[in-house]
Design a protein around this motif. Sequence first.
Motif, mmCIF file in Angstrom:
data_model
loop_
_atom_site.group_PDB
_atom_site.id
_atom_site.type_symbol
_atom_site.label_atom_id
_atom_site.label_comp_id
_atom_site.label_asym_id
_atom_site.label_seq_id
_atom_site.Cartn_x
_atom_site.Cartn_y
_atom_site.Cartn_z
ATOM 1 N N LEU A 75 0.827 -1.200 0.000
ATOM 2 C CA LEU A 75 0.000 0.000 0.000
ATOM 3 C C LEU A 75 0.864 1.254 0.000
ATOM 4 C CD1 LEU A 75 -2.565 -1.143 2.708
ATOM 5 C CD2 LEU A 75 -2.838 -1.208 0.212
ATOM 6 N N GLU A 76 1.963 1.176 0.753
ATOM 7 C CA GLU A 76 2.872 2.318 0.843
ATOM 8 C C GLU A 76 4.284 1.803 1.076
ATOM 9 O OE1 GLU A 76 3.388 6.516 3.274
ATOM 10 O OE2 GLU A 76 1.664 5.251 3.689
ATOM 11 N N VAL A 77 5.237 2.334 0.318
ATOM 12 C CA VAL A 77 6.646 1.975 0.465
ATOM 13 C C VAL A 77 7.427 3.278 0.593
ATOM 14 C CG1 VAL A 77 8.645 0.848 -0.598
ATOM 15 C CG2 VAL A 77 6.353 -0.110 -0.929
ATOM 16 N N ARG A 78 8.242 3.375 1.648
ATOM 17 C CA ARG A 78 9.040 4.581 1.882
ATOM 18 C C ARG A 78 10.511 4.178 1.963
ATOM 19 N NH1 ARG A 78 4.681 4.061 4.453
ATOM 20 N NH2 ARG A 78 5.590 3.110 6.301
ATOM 21 N N VAL A 79 11.333 4.834 1.202
ATOM 22 C CA VAL A 79 12.766 4.535 1.181
ATOM 23 C C VAL A 79 13.520 5.808 1.516
ATOM 24 C CG1 VAL A 79 14.727 3.769 -0.207
ATOM 25 C CG2 VAL A 79 12.461 2.729 -0.559
ATOM 26 N N THR A 80 14.469 5.689 2.452
ATOM 27 C CA THR A 80 15.340 6.798 2.815
ATOM 28 C C THR A 80 16.771 6.369 2.557
ATOM 29 O OG1 THR A 80 13.804 7.498 4.552
ATOM 30 C CG2 THR A 80 16.068 8.342 4.686
ATOM 31 N N ALA A 81 17.464 7.087 1.670
ATOM 32 C CA ALA A 81 18.881 6.803 1.425
ATOM 33 C C ALA A 81 19.673 7.304 2.629
ATOM 34 C CB ALA A 81 19.340 7.505 0.154
ATOM 35 N N LEU A 82 20.397 6.405 3.277
ATOM 36 C CA LEU A 82 21.211 6.780 4.431
ATOM 37 C C LEU A 82 22.620 7.163 4.003
ATOM 38 C CD1 LEU A 82 20.041 3.938 6.853
ATOM 39 C CD2 LEU A 82 19.194 6.302 6.720
ATOM 40 N N THR A 83 23.161 6.405 3.053
ATOM 41 C CA THR A 83 24.456 6.695 2.426
ATOM 42 C C THR A 83 24.308 6.292 0.962
ATOM 43 O OG1 THR A 83 25.412 4.491 2.800
ATOM 44 C CG2 THR A 83 25.700 6.118 4.575
ATOM 45 N N LEU A 88 17.184 2.690 4.191
ATOM 46 C CA LEU A 88 16.171 2.217 5.117
ATOM 47 C C LEU A 88 14.836 2.229 4.385
ATOM 48 C CD1 LEU A 88 15.286 1.474 8.030
ATOM 49 C CD2 LEU A 88 14.901 3.935 8.383
ATOM 50 N N MET A 89 14.114 1.117 4.462
ATOM 51 C CA MET A 89 12.826 1.023 3.794
ATOM 52 C C MET A 89 11.768 0.600 4.804
ATOM 53 S SD MET A 89 11.250 -1.727 1.251
ATOM 54 C CE MET A 89 10.502 -2.409 2.702
ATOM 55 N N THR A 90 10.628 1.265 4.793
ATOM 56 C CA THR A 90 9.475 0.845 5.571
ATOM 57 C C THR A 90 8.308 0.704 4.609
ATOM 58 O OG1 THR A 90 8.865 3.118 6.113
ATOM 59 C CG2 THR A 90 10.258 1.958 7.705
ATOM 60 N N VAL A 110 3.500 -5.073 7.949
ATOM 61 C CA VAL A 110 4.483 -3.995 7.783
ATOM 62 C C VAL A 110 5.894 -4.576 7.786
ATOM 63 C CG1 VAL A 110 3.040 -2.172 8.772
ATOM 64 C CG2 VAL A 110 4.528 -3.496 10.269
ATOM 65 N N PHE A 111 6.767 -3.946 7.017
ATOM 66 C CA PHE A 111 8.186 -4.285 6.979
ATOM 67 C C PHE A 111 9.014 -3.068 7.364
ATOM 68 C CE2 PHE A 111 7.286 -7.514 3.548
ATOM 69 C CZ PHE A 111 7.944 -8.589 4.123
ATOM 70 N N THR A 112 10.142 -3.298 7.996
ATOM 71 C CA THR A 112 11.237 -2.341 8.105
ATOM 72 C C THR A 112 12.461 -3.115 7.660
ATOM 73 O OG1 THR A 112 10.223 -1.231 9.990
ATOM 74 C CG2 THR A 112 12.577 -0.839 9.629
ATOM 75 N N MET A 113 13.181 -2.586 6.669
ATOM 76 C CA MET A 113 14.335 -3.301 6.119
ATOM 77 C C MET A 113 15.505 -2.354 5.923
ATOM 78 S SD MET A 113 12.553 -5.643 3.198
ATOM 79 C CE MET A 113 11.852 -7.212 3.658
#
Length: 142
Positions: A75-83, A88-90, A110-113
């Motif tokens: 339903l929703e995928v959020r990705v944050t580039a750390l380096t 980090l993906m939730t 839900v996932f956190t990866m």
Amino acid sequence: MKVEQEAIKKEVTEQFNQLVATINDVNADAWASFYSKDEFMSAVAGTDYYATRSAWVGQITDYFSERERQRVQPLEVRVTALTSDLALMTSEENSEMSMRGGSIFNSKHVFTMLWKREPDGWKILHSHESWTERQVKKCFLA
């Protein structure tokens, strides 16, 4: 840097979508290929903790063998580039599993990866997943 962050978001999201496809195919071997072989850190499913890749893959392989069908719908995928090589993906998904014994589980999932760019693409270093079972109404045809 902004262009690189957007590229990482796109690449990791594409990898996650491919991971979901292997989950929906109930293909444990293909699913396992998304987890780092060299730098795996850990996985958590609900309250169960796995400190080794082999324990995690073994457990999921067992789980997949009990399933007749599975449908995970992001339903929703959020990705944050750390380096430049770590992200980090939730995510949040609707999930339905049909078990070989006839049981059906419908859940919010839900996932956190934590993903790392490795020589052969983005791989998962750490995974945490949780779910809340939803009530499923069974219909019986007369």
